[in-house]
Write a protein that holds these residues in place. Sequence first.
Motif, PDB file in Angstrom:
ATOM      1  N   GLU A   1      -3.117  10.982   4.977  1.00  0.00           N
ATOM      2  CA  GLU A   1      -3.377  11.146   6.442  1.00  0.00           C
ATOM      3  C   GLU A   1      -3.543   9.910   7.135  1.00  0.00           C
ATOM      4  O   GLU A   1      -2.911   9.104   8.190  1.00  0.00           O
ATOM      5  CB  GLU A   1      -4.340  11.884   6.777  1.00  0.00           C
ATOM      6  CG  GLU A   1      -4.667  12.258   8.432  1.00  0.00           C
ATOM      7  CD  GLU A   1      -5.682  13.106   8.891  1.00  0.00           C
ATOM      8  OE1 GLU A   1      -6.029  13.098   9.894  1.00  0.00           O
ATOM      9  OE2 GLU A   1      -6.137  13.718   7.827  1.00  0.00           O
ATOM     10  N   GLN A   2      -4.515   8.885   6.583  1.00  0.00           N
ATOM     11  CA  GLN A   2      -4.557   7.311   7.114  1.00  0.00           C
ATOM     12  C   GLN A   2      -3.362   6.685   6.768  1.00  0.00           C
ATOM     13  O   GLN A   2      -2.954   5.995   7.985  1.00  0.00           O
ATOM     14  CB  GLN A   2      -6.097   6.962   6.480  1.00  0.00           C
ATOM     15  CG  GLN A   2      -7.471   7.510   6.792  1.00  0.00           C
ATOM     16  CD  GLN A   2      -8.478   7.075   5.888  1.00  0.00           C
ATOM     17  OE1 GLN A   2      -8.319   7.096   4.458  1.00  0.00           O
ATOM     18  NE2 GLN A   2      -9.524   6.764   6.294  1.00  0.00           N
ATOM     19  N   ALA A   3      -2.803   6.879   5.817  1.00  0.00           N
ATOM     20  CA  ALA A   3      -1.891   5.957   5.481  1.00  0.00           C
ATOM     21  C   ALA A   3      -0.517   6.343   6.338  1.00  0.00           C
ATOM     22  O   ALA A   3       0.281   5.253   6.748  1.00  0.00           O
ATOM     23  CB  ALA A   3      -1.425   6.217   3.881  1.00  0.00           C
ATOM     24  N   GLY A   4      -0.438   7.516   6.849  1.00  0.00           N
ATOM     25  CA  GLY A   4       0.656   8.005   7.638  1.00  0.00           C
ATOM     26  C   GLY A   4       0.473   7.525   9.359  1.00  0.00           C
ATOM     27  O   GLY A   4       1.482   7.662   9.948  1.00  0.00           O
ATOM     28  N   ARG A   5      -0.381   6.749   9.550  1.00  0.00           N
ATOM     29  CA  ARG A   5      -0.500   6.167  11.051  1.00  0.00           C
ATOM     30  C   ARG A   5      -0.208   4.637  11.057  1.00  0.00           C
ATOM     31  O   ARG A   5      -1.019   3.807  11.001  1.00  0.00           O
ATOM     32  CB  ARG A   5      -2.084   6.089  11.414  1.00  0.00           C
ATOM     33  CG  ARG A   5      -2.650   7.633  11.448  1.00  0.00           C
ATOM     34  CD  ARG A   5      -4.041   7.705  11.721  1.00  0.00           C
ATOM     35  NE  ARG A   5      -4.685   9.144  11.791  1.00  0.00           N
ATOM     36  CZ  ARG A   5      -5.821   9.320  11.483  1.00  0.00           C
ATOM     37  NH1 ARG A   5      -6.758   8.463  11.605  1.00  0.00           N
ATOM     38  NH2 ARG A   5      -6.102  10.797  11.869  1.00  0.00           N
ATOM     39  N   GLU A   6       0.994   4.520  10.856  1.00  0.00           N
ATOM     40  CA  GLU A   6       1.623   3.030  10.799  1.00  0.00           C
ATOM     41  C   GLU A   6       1.546   2.309  11.849  1.00  0.00           C
ATOM     42  O   GLU A   6       1.214   2.771  13.020  1.00  0.00           O
ATOM     43  CB  GLU A   6       3.321   3.202  10.743  1.00  0.00           C
ATOM     44  CG  GLU A   6       3.806   1.996  10.560  1.00  0.00           C
ATOM     45  CD  GLU A   6       5.265   2.400  10.222  1.00  0.00           C
ATOM     46  OE1 GLU A   6       6.172   1.209  10.581  1.00  0.00           O
ATOM     47  OE2 GLU A   6       5.802   3.314   9.824  1.00  0.00           O
TER      48      GLU A   6
ATOM     49  N   LEU B   1       1.052  -1.198  -0.115  1.00  0.00           N
ATOM     50  CA  LEU B   1       0.001  -0.134   0.060  1.00  0.00           C
ATOM     51  C   LEU B   1       0.894   1.125  -0.085  1.00  0.00           C
ATOM     52  O   LEU B   1       1.891   1.155   0.759  1.00  0.00           O
ATOM     53  CB  LEU B   1      -0.979   0.111   1.325  1.00  0.00           C
ATOM     54  CG  LEU B   1      -1.865  -1.071   1.306  1.00  0.00           C
ATOM     55  CD1 LEU B   1      -2.617  -1.101   2.744  1.00  0.00           C
ATOM     56  CD2 LEU B   1      -2.623  -1.229   0.209  1.00  0.00           C
ATOM     57  N   GLY B   2       0.442   2.274  -0.729  1.00  0.00           N
ATOM     58  CA  GLY B   2       1.277   3.570  -0.768  1.00  0.00           C
ATOM     59  C   GLY B   2       1.066   4.311   0.322  1.00  0.00           C
ATOM     60  O   GLY B   2       0.000   4.209   1.068  1.00  0.00           O
ATOM     61  N   ASN B   3       2.073   5.017   0.635  1.00  0.00           N
ATOM     62  CA  ASN B   3       2.146   5.987   1.835  1.00  0.00           C
ATOM     63  C   ASN B   3       1.238   7.123   1.594  1.00  0.00           C
ATOM     64  O   ASN B   3       1.287   7.963   2.537  1.00  0.00           O
ATOM     65  CB  ASN B   3       3.455   6.403   2.305  1.00  0.00           C
ATOM     66  CG  ASN B   3       4.073   5.131   2.807  1.00  0.00           C
ATOM     67  OD1 ASN B   3       3.478   4.165   3.680  1.00  0.00           O
ATOM     68  ND2 ASN B   3       5.434   4.886   2.764  1.00  0.00           N
TER      69      ASN B   3
END
Length: 65
Positions: A54-59, A29-31
């Motif tokens: 923003e959602q992707a940044g929440r590892e 999935l892309g960041n």
Amino acid sequence: MPARTSAIAAVSLAAGATLEVALGDGAQLGNRGGAITLLDADGLKVDGVAYSAEQAGREGWTLTF
């Protein structure tokens, strides 16, 4: 950028059920956000969702669609 794919076994889910899918074949999935599309065996779209940067940044977080 070409679509990255990962095949999964056919499965049926009850309403409200979840399924964890491990990606393979180089798919990730892309960041910066993106889209996840579910295709049937004939390559036709069955369902899909989009997620934001923003959602992707929440590892480590689980996203619910």
